[in-house]
Design a protein around this motif. Sequence first.
Motif, PDB file in Angstrom:
ATOM      1  N   GLN A  20       0.823  -1.197   0.000  1.00 23.95           N
ATOM      2  CA  GLN A  20       0.000   0.000   0.000  1.00 23.95           C
ATOM      3  C   GLN A  20       0.868   1.263   0.000  1.00 23.95           C
ATOM      4  O   GLN A  20       0.601   2.215  -0.726  1.00 23.95           O
ATOM      5  CB  GLN A  20      -0.935  -0.010   1.225  1.00 23.95           C
ATOM      6  CG  GLN A  20      -2.066   0.973   1.123  1.00 23.95           C
ATOM      7  CD  GLN A  20      -3.103   0.770   2.223  1.00 23.95           C
ATOM      8  OE1 GLN A  20      -2.932  -0.070   3.117  1.00 23.95           O
ATOM      9  NE2 GLN A  20      -4.167   1.519   2.149  1.00 23.95           N
ATOM     10  N   LYS A  21       1.945   1.253   0.809  1.00 19.37           N
ATOM     11  CA  LYS A  21       2.857   2.395   0.829  1.00 19.37           C
ATOM     12  C   LYS A  21       3.522   2.582  -0.534  1.00 19.37           C
ATOM     13  O   LYS A  21       3.672   3.708  -1.025  1.00 19.37           O
ATOM     14  CB  LYS A  21       3.921   2.220   1.915  1.00 19.37           C
ATOM     15  CG  LYS A  21       3.409   2.503   3.302  1.00 19.37           C
ATOM     16  CD  LYS A  21       4.511   2.358   4.324  1.00 19.37           C
ATOM     17  CE  LYS A  21       3.978   2.607   5.737  1.00 19.37           C
ATOM     18  NZ  LYS A  21       5.020   2.444   6.753  1.00 19.37           N
ATOM     19  N   GLU A  22       3.942   1.481  -1.150  1.00 18.14           N
ATOM     20  CA  GLU A  22       4.552   1.558  -2.475  1.00 18.14           C
ATOM     21  C   GLU A  22       3.567   2.145  -3.488  1.00 18.14           C
ATOM     22  O   GLU A  22       3.922   2.985  -4.312  1.00 18.14           O
ATOM     23  CB  GLU A  22       5.019   0.173  -2.940  1.00 18.14           C
ATOM     24  CG  GLU A  22       6.260  -0.321  -2.245  1.00 18.14           C
ATOM     25  CD  GLU A  22       6.637  -1.732  -2.692  1.00 18.14           C
ATOM     26  OE1 GLU A  22       6.141  -2.197  -3.747  1.00 18.14           O
ATOM     27  OE2 GLU A  22       7.432  -2.375  -1.974  1.00 18.14           O
ATOM     28  N   LEU A  23       2.315   1.668  -3.419  1.00 20.47           N
ATOM     29  CA  LEU A  23       1.293   2.175  -4.332  1.00 20.47           C
ATOM     30  C   LEU A  23       1.048   3.662  -4.107  1.00 20.47           C
ATOM     31  O   LEU A  23       0.889   4.430  -5.072  1.00 20.47           O
ATOM     32  CB  LEU A  23      -0.020   1.403  -4.156  1.00 20.47           C
ATOM     33  CG  LEU A  23      -0.043  -0.008  -4.745  1.00 20.47           C
ATOM     34  CD1 LEU A  23      -1.344  -0.711  -4.377  1.00 20.47           C
ATOM     35  CD2 LEU A  23       0.119   0.024  -6.264  1.00 20.47           C
ATOM     36  N   GLU A  24       0.996   4.073  -2.845  1.00 15.00           N
ATOM     37  CA  GLU A  24       0.806   5.488  -2.543  1.00 15.00           C
ATOM     38  C   GLU A  24       1.974   6.313  -3.068  1.00 15.00           C
ATOM     39  O   GLU A  24       1.785   7.401  -3.619  1.00 15.00           O
ATOM     40  CB  GLU A  24       0.637   5.689  -1.031  1.00 15.00           C
ATOM     41  CG  GLU A  24      -0.697   5.207  -0.500  1.00 15.00           C
ATOM     42  CD  GLU A  24      -0.769   5.219   1.024  1.00 15.00           C
ATOM     43  OE1 GLU A  24       0.257   5.512   1.693  1.00 15.00           O
ATOM     44  OE2 GLU A  24      -1.849   4.908   1.558  1.00 15.00           O
TER      45      GLU A  24
END
Length: 114
Positions: A20-24
Amino acid sequence: QLYQTMSEKKELIKSLEMVQKELEEKEREMKREISEYKDRLLQAEKEHRDALTEANQKNEVEIKTCQDKMNSLEQFIISQKLEIEHLKSNKEELSNSLKEANQTLGELLKTKVR
């Protein structure tokens, strides 16, 4: 087994959070790139508009110059036509005067011969 499942769940949650952090981060990066592209596009459009405006102004100046030259040439042609008419009139007057002078000369010669 419950402990293992709980452990796997924690790992999956951590993994999900990392994804999720990578996607953000990717989303932020893409938004930044989109913003840069929009800025470049706006700049290119502005430069294009400026170039068109400049070209139009130059064309208007050239058109005005050509119209002025055309008007000047038209005036010159009109004055030349008037000059030609004046010269034709003078030629006709001179021709008539010459005829009269020749007639007078002829009469004088006849009078002298008598």
